[in-house]
Each structure stands twice: as C-alpha cells, then as structure tokens.
Design a protein around this motif. Structure first.
Motif, PDB file in Angstrom:
ATOM      1  N   GLY A   1      -7.925  -4.052   4.329  1.00 13.36           N
ATOM      2  CA  GLY A   1      -7.399  -2.956   5.132  1.00 13.36           C
ATOM      3  C   GLY A   1      -5.988  -3.191   5.632  1.00 13.36           C
ATOM      4  O   GLY A   1      -5.096  -2.367   5.424  1.00 13.36           O
ATOM      5  N   LEU A   2      -5.778  -4.308   6.296  1.00 10.56           N
ATOM      6  CA  LEU A   2      -4.497  -4.503   6.970  1.00 10.56           C
ATOM      7  C   LEU A   2      -3.455  -5.208   6.110  1.00 10.56           C
ATOM      8  O   LEU A   2      -2.268  -5.000   6.279  1.00 10.56           O
ATOM      9  CB  LEU A   2      -4.702  -5.266   8.280  1.00 10.56           C
ATOM     10  CG  LEU A   2      -5.540  -4.516   9.314  1.00 10.56           C
ATOM     11  CD1 LEU A   2      -5.639  -5.310  10.603  1.00 10.56           C
ATOM     12  CD2 LEU A   2      -4.973  -3.126   9.589  1.00 10.56           C
ATOM     13  N   ASP A   3      -3.900  -6.063   5.181  1.00 12.53           N
ATOM     14  CA  ASP A   3      -2.923  -6.703   4.310  1.00 12.53           C
ATOM     15  C   ASP A   3      -2.590  -5.818   3.112  1.00 12.53           C
ATOM     16  O   ASP A   3      -1.441  -5.713   2.708  1.00 12.53           O
ATOM     17  CB  ASP A   3      -3.446  -8.058   3.813  1.00 12.53           C
ATOM     18  CG  ASP A   3      -3.176  -9.161   4.823  1.00 12.53           C
ATOM     19  OD1 ASP A   3      -2.711  -8.829   5.924  1.00 12.53           O
ATOM     20  OD2 ASP A   3      -3.418 -10.332   4.499  1.00 12.53           O
ATOM     21  N   GLN A   4      -3.607  -5.218   2.544  1.00 10.90           N
ATOM     22  CA  GLN A   4      -3.385  -4.433   1.315  1.00 10.90           C
ATOM     23  C   GLN A   4      -3.474  -2.930   1.550  1.00 10.90           C
ATOM     24  O   GLN A   4      -3.241  -2.154   0.621  1.00 10.90           O
ATOM     25  CB  GLN A   4      -4.404  -4.844   0.238  1.00 10.90           C
ATOM     26  CG  GLN A   4      -4.393  -6.332  -0.087  1.00 10.90           C
ATOM     27  CD  GLN A   4      -3.064  -6.802  -0.661  1.00 10.90           C
ATOM     28  OE1 GLN A   4      -2.261  -6.017  -1.146  1.00 10.90           O
ATOM     29  NE2 GLN A   4      -2.808  -8.107  -0.593  1.00 10.90           N
ATOM     30  N   PHE A   5      -3.830  -2.538   2.734  1.00 12.30           N
ATOM     31  CA  PHE A   5      -3.955  -1.123   3.097  1.00 12.30           C
ATOM     32  C   PHE A   5      -4.790  -0.331   2.088  1.00 12.30           C
ATOM     33  O   PHE A   5      -4.422   0.754   1.657  1.00 12.30           O
ATOM     34  CB  PHE A   5      -2.565  -0.486   3.276  1.00 12.30           C
ATOM     35  CG  PHE A   5      -2.612   0.739   4.141  1.00 12.30           C
ATOM     36  CD1 PHE A   5      -3.380   0.774   5.295  1.00 12.30           C
ATOM     37  CD2 PHE A   5      -1.898   1.870   3.803  1.00 12.30           C
ATOM     38  CE1 PHE A   5      -3.442   1.902   6.085  1.00 12.30           C
ATOM     39  CE2 PHE A   5      -1.954   3.017   4.592  1.00 12.30           C
ATOM     40  CZ  PHE A   5      -2.730   3.024   5.735  1.00 12.30           C
TER      41      PHE A   5
END
Lengths: 208, 319
Positions: A92-96
């Motif tokens: 979620g937050l690194d690769q969105f």
C-alpha cells in the motif's frame, strides 16, 4: 483453567507490539520515518513469532509442559498477522497498490522475492489452522502441509539478511536461533530413527 | 520555563520556513483520503521542539535554494546515517552529543596535487569565506529524502585557494578516524576512515557545498560537524561528514562504500531513477513527513546545474 490463563495471556502479550506501534504512530514517536519503522518492526515481529512458534515443540519436549501445545496455533497466527501488516504496508504505502511496480520489484530484487514467497506460503497454513481443517485434511496431509513452516522461517530470515545494507548483526542473531531450532529437530529425528532402527534389529534377533 | 519567541523567523531567508507549517508538519501530508484518515486521528501527545536560536545571522540566500517545504529540524537531527556513530539511524543523535570535542581545535589538511597545500584549524579555514544559506534536497540511496537549509560556502572557493595543479583530476575527502569519539568505528562495518571522492569538475561545480550549519545553527555531531560536504545531485552517502582531509589526486579515489559493495555503490552515485540499486528501486522516494512516495528526478532535480558534467557518459555503467 491454567490452560485458559495461558491462552489469554499469550493473546494479550502477542498483541502488545501492535498496540505499542499503533500508539507510537498516533503520538508521533516512531521517528522521522514512521512508515519505515512500522514496516521494519512488523516484519521483525512476524519473524519473531515464526521462531517462537517453532520453539514450542522443543520447549515442550524439554520441559514436559504439554499445555504449551495449546498456544502454538495462536502464535503461528500472530506470525501471520504481523506478516500481513508488513506486507500491506509494503504493497500500500511503498508501492501504492501498483501491480506492475510490485511485480518488477519482485523480479528485480531477490530479497523481495524471498519475502513474498515466504508470505504467500504462510497463507495456506493460516487458512488450515483450525480444528475442522485438521479433521478434514487428516493429520498426515495436514502435518505435511504445515511442515512448510520450516521453509517459511528460513525464507523470512534470509529475506532479513539480504535486505540489510551492511551491518548484518541483527539478522545473524535470527539465523543462529533458527539453526538451533532446526538443529534440535534434526537431532531428535536422527535419535528417533537410530532408536527405532536399533529396536527393530533387536526385535529381529530376538525372533530368531 | 520561559518560552521565547523564535528570532529565527525574523531572518529574511527564513520566510520560506513558516513555523506553524513546520510545527504541524504531519497535517501537511494530506495527499489522499487515506492519508487524511490517518492524520485525522487524534494526537495523544505532540512533542516537537521549537526551532533553536540561530548561530549564524543575516545569511544571504543562495539562488540554488529550493522553495519546497523544509524538513523539520527534529527530523534532520534525529534520523541520520552516520555509521561512525552506529548503524541505526537513531545512533548518531544518541552518541554524537559531545562531538566534536569543543575544547580541541579541529584540524583540516589540504594537500596532494596543488601548489598551496596547508594545514588549518577549522576556524582558520572557514574565516575567509562568506557563509550563505542553501536549501537543498537530500536524497538518500535508501529511498527517502529531506529538504535541508544548509549554511556553508562553495567548495570551489576553497579548492581554488589551494591552486590545484593539472594533475588534480579528482578530490578525495576523508572523515576523522577516532574510535574513542566515534564508537561506531570500533567495529569494522566499513573500512575506516570513511573516504569519498569527486571528479575535479564535480567538486568545482557551484552546487558543491561545504556546510558548517543547518537551520541557521552550527552543525550538530550527527549531521557531520564541524564541516561536511553536500552534493545534492548525488545520493547522500557521497556528502561526506566531519572532514579532516581534502586531497587533490590524479587517480579516481575508492570510496568506503565502493570498497564495501562495488556492485552496489559506484563512484558517481548520481541520483538516477533509471538505474536501480539491487536493494532499492530508485524510481521513487519518501520525503520525510510524507506518507506516500513521490517520483525521484534525474540528478535529484538539479539537471540544469550538473547534467553537462556527464554528457556522453553511460550513466548505467558509471553508476
């Protein structure tokens, strides 16, 4: 009674790291890069719970405290719980949630591949962890499936080792613990086979 | 305790730093509904220290400065890669509190292929130069970035003074070696002392900065006090800290990180989203304070100033 106390305290204690991390996030105590802290710490807790789960059988044999067996599933599920958060933060937050980025990351970076495969392998174990599944699968098949945990633990530790930039002290601790845990199993396996072999040969000679 | 209103905001160059923005930085990471949801959660405690009193006043603002939102002082001084003080990012702030020893003068040697080598103390070395503020982006190879208001002067000004000879093709920088003061050096995590290098034209580029402060303050130990290099178009590890020697050399220096992992860290180490590192894809970065990552730009957005240094070079090979 004792067993339920053991179970409840294990449940609460195992949840504590997550609670503390969440509290740290709300109170801005996770440092300058809270996402990195969360990702790293949940990954490490996932690994710790894998190793704790693997330590239950040796502990049981050494202490003869058989009630320990009742918390093993919960500890394994906690390993899965922390690994899930770790994975979700990455996706979620690194690769969105960008699938092509995730795939190229897995292809390009061996440590991501190892971590990813280890996580995927945890899923069937979590899904089949309840009693009904054991009954449905039969203990032979179930045990065979759940011996995947050895490979998953190796994968997790290797993933940690590979991602560290230079100072491998921490992952080396995990490697040593894992070697001890797996070594114990190898040792008892060898002893068991030798013992049975001896017994059978004794048996044979008696029959003559 | 008496809470003083900060004089720092009175300085003209700091009009870019809106203190209220800075203090409430977490509220400014609203980039999506998801982020808004997280940041909307109630804060149970909020422990941000005020910006410290400035040591340097009336600094002029460099035309190279960016107007992007500054990374808070607390973050810049608590999240550091400075293996001389330990490999955890919180180690330098923990173990560099009394660094450098203020009772001793800091020696800096300038030598090698130049006509005017010399041995200076830090104070003598910086005396001739007018300090200015330069707000640069800093991009770490690990995929995070900051915006830092450095105080310093152009590296080229110092190098020219030493009158490098025609043999001076590269400049080699060395960090202090002192395991007593720098406990991280008691373990051979990297080969000590830390060494970095620049090609002479890179070193002479107007962007190359020798920094002695940040946020108007003297540098703290964890940020590379008393003097450090800042090359904002390169990954952070090139910006060597706590320098004791600057040497003009003919051959390309081998930096500490090149020695540690030649396949991972090259001499140039320019910020380049198209060349990925075996551990980190370099296409994006997380700006400290942000939840989501942003695109990484070629040369960290300093193409205009430095792209010409590398014309005709294969930057995939010369990574």
């Amino acid at each position: 009674m004792l067993v339920s106390i053991l179970k409840v305290s294990t449940f609460v204690l195992s949840l504590l790291p997550a609670v503390l991390l969440f509290y740290g996030l709300l109170t801005d105590q996770l440092g300058a890069n809270p996402i990195e802290t969360l990702t790293r710490d949940t990954g490490e807790w996932g690994l710790r719970f894998l190793l704790i789960t693997l330590a239950i059988s040796p502990l049981r044999l050494l202490t003869s405290w058989h009630a320990l067996a009742t918390i093993r599933r919960m500890l394994g599920l906690y390993a899965f719980f922390y690994a899930c958060i770790h994975m979700l933060l990455y996706i979620g937050l690194d690769q969105f949630f960008n699938l092509s980025d995730i795939i190229s990351d897995i292809v390009d970076r061996p440590f991501i591949l190892v971590g990813f495969v280890s996580f995927i392998a945890l899923i069937p174990l979590a899904v089949t962890s309840n009693k009904a599944m054991i009954d449905r699968m039969g203990s032979v098949l179930w045990n065979r499936l759940h011996s995947l945990i050895y490979y998953i633990a190796i994968g997790g530790v290797v993933h940690f080792y590979m991602l560290v930039k230079k100072d491998v002290t921490d992952p080396v601790y995990y490697i040593i613990i894992l070697i001890l845990l797996l070594g114990f199993r190898l040792y008892s396996y060898i002893r068991r086979t030798l013992f049975t072999a001896k017994n059978t040969s004794l048996h044979h000679s008696e029959n003559k | 305790m008496l809470i003083k209103k900060n004089k720092y905001s009175e300085l003209p160059e700091n009009q870019v730093t809106d203190e209220s923005l800075y203090l409430n930085r977490r509220q400014f990471i609203n980039k999506s509904a998801m982020i808004a949801a997280v940041t909307a959660l109630p804060k149970l405690a909020f422990a941000n220290n005020p910006i410290p009193e400035p040591d340097y006043k009336e600094l002029s603002q460099s035309p190279f400065s960016t107007d992007e939102e500054l990374t808070p002082f607390d973050d810049i001084t608590s999240y550091n890669n400075f293996y001389e003080f330990g490999t955890d990012k919180s180690d330098p702030a923990k173990y560099a509190t009394n660094f450098p020893d203020k009772s001793e003068s800091w020696p800096i040697i300038i030598d090698g292929e130049c006509d005017k080598p010399g041995e200076y103390t830090y104070d003598d070395l910086i005396k001739p130069f007018t300090l200015e503020e330069r707000i640069y982006r800093l991009r770490c190879v690990e995929g995070w970035s900051m915006v830092i208001p450095w105080v310093g002067f152009s590296l080229a000004d110092l190098l020219k003074q030493a009158q490098p000879s025609s043999k001076a093709k590269f400049v080699e920088f060395t960090t202090l070696y002192n395991p007593q003061q720098m406990p991280g050096q008691q373990r051979q995590v990297l080969q000590w002392p830390y060494v970095e290098g620049l090609r002479i034209d890179e070193a002479m580029n107007p962007l190359s900065l020798l920094a002695v402060g940040l946020y108007g303050k003297e540098l703290l130990g964890q940020n590379g006090a008393p003097i450090r290099l800042v090359t904002p178009w390169k990954y952070g590890f090139k910006s060597i800290k706590s320098i004791v020697q600057i040497r003009f050399v003919e051959k390309m220096p081998v930096s500490s990180w090149m020695r540690a992992g030649p396949s991972e860290y090259g001499f140039y180490s320019n910020v380049n989203p198209n060349v990925s590192h075996p551990r980190w894809s370099q296409t994006r970065e997380r700006r400290i304070g942000d939840l989501l990552k942003r695109e990484t730009h070629m040369f960290n957005g300093y193409q205009e100033q430095v792209a010409h240094l590398y014309t005709g070079m294969d930057l995939k090979r010369n990574f």
